[in-house]
Design an enzyme around this catalytic site. Sequence first.
Site, PDB file in Angstrom:
ATOM      1  CD  GLU A  14     -28.962 -16.310   5.517  1.00 40.36           C
ATOM      2  OE1 GLU A  14     -29.618 -16.771   6.584  1.00 40.36           O
ATOM      3  OE2 GLU A  14     -29.291 -16.606   4.175  1.00 40.36           O
ATOM      4  CG  ASP A  39     -21.964 -13.195   6.801  1.00 42.17           C
ATOM      5  OD1 ASP A  39     -22.636 -13.051   7.186  1.00 42.17           O
ATOM      6  OD2 ASP A  39     -21.205 -13.674   7.448  1.00 42.17           O
TER       7      ASP A  39
END
Length: 298
Positions: A158, A155
């Site tokens: 991270e 995402d």
Amino acid sequence: MFVRSFVHYVLAAVLYTHANVASAAGELIPKTDSSNLDDFISSEYLVALKGVLANIGPDGALVDGADSGIVVASPSKAEPDCLGEPKYYVNKTAFTDEWGRPQRDGPPLRATAMIAYGNCLIDNGYASVVEKNIWPIVKNDLAYVAQYWNSTGFDLWEEVNGSSFTIAVSHRALVKRSAFANKLNKTCSSCDTVAPDILCFQQSFWTGEYIDSNINLQSEMKRSGKDANSIITSIHLFDPEATCEDEIFQPCSARALANRKAIVYSFRNLYPINNGSKDTSTIAIGRYAEDVYYDGNP
Ligand SMILES: *[C@@H]1O[C@H](CO)[C@@H](O)[C@H](O)[C@H]1NC(C)=O
Ligand SMILES: *[C@@H]1O[C@H](CO)[C@@H](O)[C@H](O)[C@H]1NC(C)=O
Ligand SMILES: *[C@@H]1O[C@H](CO)[C@@H](O)[C@H](O)[C@H]1NC(C)=O
Ligand SMILES: *[C@@H]1O[C@H](CO)[C@@H](O)[C@H](O)[C@H]1NC(C)=O
Ligand SMILES: *[C@@H]1O[C@H](CO)[C@@H](O)[C@H](O)[C@H]1NC(C)=O
């Protein structure tokens, strides 16, 4: 990593309308009330621009030592020692250790930015420059989108490996590509077939009440999915020519508005800075309620 402090900055700039808070650039965000949004936007413009420029090397006030043109994500040099996009140090050396990769939103975001730039060049008589220098980059990025849109990745924070609502920027890039490719007499047949599939998949992030920003999670991490991810993504999708369509999660759509309310409420009793706020008042929000990065904060 690339987005971390920048996004924090923008969120702070947009959402902290009732408090004077020190921003990333050390500036005070002007105190306004919501009835005066236009004034806020015009005064905030310069503050935000200064904050953005402060993050860009070599002269940015907050990024001492960064090479020319490097956009720095976080000024921290520890936890972790990695600045900028996860794959690069500020001296442009690739970072090859383990770090939240792949992140599938990079190629479509780059394609969208390059398409906007390319359209501007074409409109000013530089179609051949675009064909030679921009189209190959866009084509490569879109081929990546067409190949990997249905694979998991990390995402925008991270942190979680799965499917992120940021997938919506892939659809947007493919759609934006169409008129651009036409101007250049180029085709991208895989784009045409994949775009509707992505749009269809995007619908599965909608829970009926809010957008679950992370689905198909591989990790054990338990999250509600109420995450500023979806607000940022929705803003990215904003198309002034579109209507307030739910299907494409336009910021003015009923879905996006309900989602925004759900996210704001998930922060209402979380931070001391919001303590005592009325149900109707603006509050400071962070990334997501379960956030532990620097103890999670706005
Ligand atoms: C760039 O910075 C990294 C981290 O400090 C260092 O390991 C690397 O050797 C540097 N590369 C160059 C070309 O200076
Ligand atoms: C792939 O697409 C299908 C159909 O939309 C969806 O059910 C599935 O969750 C997707 N998986 C990933 C990893 O994107
Ligand atoms: C992310 O999840 C995919 C699909 O389960 C898996 O193949 C991949 O190894 C995972 N990546 C990391 C870094 O854990
Ligand atoms: C695209 O094709 C049209 C019609 O053949 C032509 O007029 C135009 O110059 C072409 N554009 C480019 C960028 O090649
Ligand atoms: C909010 O204020 C109340 C009353 O002073 C206090 O009990 C509570 O712990 C505070 N909550 C937070 C999150 O600071």
